[in-house]
Write a protein that holds these residues in place. Structure first.
Motif, short mmCIF file in Angstrom:
data_model
loop_
_atom_site.label_atom_id
_atom_site.label_comp_id
_atom_site.label_asym_id
_atom_site.label_seq_id
_atom_site.Cartn_x
_atom_site.Cartn_y
_atom_site.Cartn_z
N GLU A 197 -29.40 -60.08 6.24
CA GLU A 197 -27.94 -60.17 6.19
C GLU A 197 -27.29 -59.77 7.50
O GLU A 197 -26.34 -60.41 7.97
CB GLU A 197 -27.41 -59.30 5.04
CG GLU A 197 -25.93 -59.48 4.76
CD GLU A 197 -25.60 -60.93 4.35
OE1 GLU A 197 -24.54 -61.42 4.77
OE2 GLU A 197 -26.39 -61.54 3.63
N ASN A 198 -27.79 -58.71 8.11
CA ASN A 198 -27.18 -58.21 9.36
C ASN A 198 -27.40 -59.15 10.54
O ASN A 198 -26.74 -59.00 11.57
CB ASN A 198 -27.73 -56.82 9.70
CG ASN A 198 -27.25 -55.77 8.74
OD1 ASN A 198 -26.24 -55.95 8.06
ND2 ASN A 198 -27.97 -54.67 8.65
N LYS A 228 -27.25 -62.57 10.31
CA LYS A 228 -26.66 -63.88 10.06
C LYS A 228 -25.37 -64.02 10.88
O LYS A 228 -24.39 -63.33 10.61
CB LYS A 228 -26.34 -64.06 8.57
CG LYS A 228 -27.58 -64.07 7.68
CD LYS A 228 -27.22 -64.18 6.21
CE LYS A 228 -28.47 -64.18 5.35
NZ LYS A 228 -28.16 -64.25 3.90
N PRO A 229 -25.37 -64.89 11.89
CA PRO A 229 -24.16 -65.02 12.72
C PRO A 229 -23.01 -65.65 11.93
O PRO A 229 -23.23 -66.48 11.05
CB PRO A 229 -24.61 -65.93 13.87
CG PRO A 229 -25.79 -66.67 13.33
CD PRO A 229 -26.46 -65.76 12.36
N GLN A 230 -21.81 -65.25 12.27
CA GLN A 230 -20.63 -65.73 11.56
C GLN A 230 -20.46 -67.24 11.69
O GLN A 230 -20.07 -67.92 10.74
CB GLN A 230 -19.38 -65.00 12.07
CG GLN A 230 -18.11 -65.29 11.29
CD GLN A 230 -18.17 -64.81 9.85
OE1 GLN A 230 -19.02 -63.99 9.49
NE2 GLN A 230 -17.29 -65.31 9.01
N TRP A 231 -20.77 -67.78 12.88
CA TRP A 231 -20.61 -69.22 13.07
C TRP A 231 -21.50 -70.02 12.13
O TRP A 231 -21.12 -71.11 11.67
CB TRP A 231 -20.88 -69.62 14.52
CG TRP A 231 -22.30 -69.41 15.01
CD1 TRP A 231 -22.76 -68.38 15.75
CD2 TRP A 231 -23.43 -70.26 14.75
NE1 TRP A 231 -24.11 -68.52 16.00
CE2 TRP A 231 -24.54 -69.67 15.39
CE3 TRP A 231 -23.62 -71.45 14.04
CZ2 TRP A 231 -25.82 -70.23 15.35
CZ3 TRP A 231 -24.89 -72.02 14.00
CH2 TRP A 231 -25.97 -71.42 14.65
N LYS A 285 -22.55 -69.08 9.07
CA LYS A 285 -21.96 -69.02 7.73
C LYS A 285 -20.81 -70.01 7.60
O LYS A 285 -20.68 -70.73 6.60
CB LYS A 285 -21.48 -67.60 7.43
CG LYS A 285 -22.56 -66.54 7.40
CD LYS A 285 -21.95 -65.17 7.15
CE LYS A 285 -22.98 -64.07 7.16
NZ LYS A 285 -22.39 -62.73 6.96
N LEU A 286 -19.94 -70.03 8.63
CA LEU A 286 -18.78 -70.93 8.59
C LEU A 286 -19.20 -72.39 8.70
O LEU A 286 -18.60 -73.26 8.06
CB LEU A 286 -17.82 -70.57 9.73
CG LEU A 286 -17.13 -69.21 9.60
CD1 LEU A 286 -16.32 -68.91 10.85
CD2 LEU A 286 -16.24 -69.17 8.36
N GLN A 305 -20.26 -73.49 5.31
CA GLN A 305 -19.11 -73.66 4.42
C GLN A 305 -18.34 -74.96 4.72
O GLN A 305 -18.00 -75.73 3.81
CB GLN A 305 -18.18 -72.45 4.54
CG GLN A 305 -18.77 -71.16 4.01
CD GLN A 305 -17.88 -69.96 4.29
OE1 GLN A 305 -16.75 -70.11 4.74
NE2 GLN A 305 -18.40 -68.77 4.01
N ASN A 321 -16.52 -74.36 18.13
CA ASN A 321 -17.73 -73.52 18.04
C ASN A 321 -18.98 -74.20 18.58
O ASN A 321 -20.09 -73.71 18.37
CB ASN A 321 -17.97 -73.11 16.58
CG ASN A 321 -16.90 -72.17 16.06
OD1 ASN A 321 -16.97 -70.97 16.23
ND2 ASN A 321 -15.90 -72.76 15.41
N HIS A 367 -26.90 -70.23 20.79
CA HIS A 367 -27.25 -68.95 20.17
C HIS A 367 -28.67 -68.53 20.54
O HIS A 367 -29.60 -69.34 20.55
CB HIS A 367 -27.13 -69.04 18.65
CG HIS A 367 -27.24 -67.71 17.96
ND1 HIS A 367 -26.17 -66.84 17.84
CD2 HIS A 367 -28.30 -67.08 17.39
CE1 HIS A 367 -26.56 -65.76 17.19
NE2 HIS A 367 -27.84 -65.87 16.93
#
Length: 259
Positions: free
Chosen positions: A50-51, A53-56, A58-59, A62, A84, A91
């Motif tokens: 979980e720690n 997982k980059p925010q980009w 996840k988005l 979605q 992005n 990354h």
């Protein structure tokens, strides 16, 4: 790391394919490419802690899912992809090497919390403060020493294995070599001294029990988790009521006449 990089390349590749098809009028083709991005991003997310997982990512997942399910307009996902793009393609993955360790202090805390040690140490402190504040001790040196012992017990009673043992050893040495001899001369402190003696005796029994449990747990854990160690030997500190250092295998002795 190889597994993550392979999944990451699939995310980047499918995202670039989605970007290429977005200007076209073929909505089904765009939805199909978006669904591939969603599946690839989900595969990568499932492989990450979980720690990490980059925010980009996840988005991206979605936005791709919403577009594939007709839950958003093309310009929304396109704006996200443009904003992005550098994050998605550039990354760099880096993970700290984490190895499970043996947490000896946690084992000690577990058995200490299940024992009577917390309440017994509180009672010892209470009795020492009672003696100190009785007004019957007229020796400045004794009062100073009592203050030092009380402060040490208060500071160490919730501490580590070594800290608690150090405080216990200090207390026993103080009682045997100084306090008991001096204060036993004061009959007015008889009841307090007797209560202290009984509490010390109970505490020693409890200390022995906790140390035996900790040693057994540590030995069992190490032998089960580290293959090749058929037999381990951990020597734990323990004290009898006279302040003598004991091997944990010895049964605790009754309080000595000096105490």
């Amino acid at each position: 790391m190889r597994f993550v990089n392979e999944r990451y390349k699939e995310v980047v590749s499918s995202t670039l394919e989605l970007i290429k098809v977005m200007p076209s009028e073929n909505r089904d083709a765009k939805k199909q490419k978006a669904n591939v991005v969603f599946e690839n991003s989900q595969d990568l997310l499932s492989a990450l802690p979980e720690n990490d997982k980059p925010q980009w990512l996840k988005l991206l997942s979605q936005h791709a899912q919403h577009f594939a399910n007709d839950a958003t307009q093309p310009h929304v996902i396109m704006e996200f992809l443009v904003d992005n793009s550098s994050l998605i393609r550039g990354h760099e993955w880096a993970f700290e090497s984490q190895v499970d360790t043996f947490d000896f202090d946690s084992i000690f805390e577990h058995y200490k919390s299940e024992s009577r040690l917390p309440e017994l140490f509180e009672e010892i402190i209470r009795l020492l403060e009672l003696i100190q504040g009785s007004g019957d001790v007229d020796s400045v040196a004794m009062m100073n020493a009592l203050g030092k012992v009380i402060a040490t017990l208060k500071n160490s009673k919730n501490g580590s294995y070594f800290s608690l043992n150090g405080a216990w050893s200090f207390l026993i040495s103080f009682l045997q070599n100084y306090m008991w001899t001096e204060l036993s001369k004061l009959p007015v402190l008889g009841s307090a001294m007797e209560a202290l003696r009984k509490t010390i005796e109970e505490t020693n029994e409890e200390m022995y029990k906790v140390h035996a449990q900790v040693q057994k747990e540590v030995q069992t854990s190490v032998e089960l988790q580290v293959k090749g160690l058929n037999k381990t030997n951990f020597n734990f500190i323990s004290y009898d009521k006279s302040g003598k250092n004991l091997d944990i295998s010895e049964q605790p002795k009754r309080i000595s006449a000096a105490v």
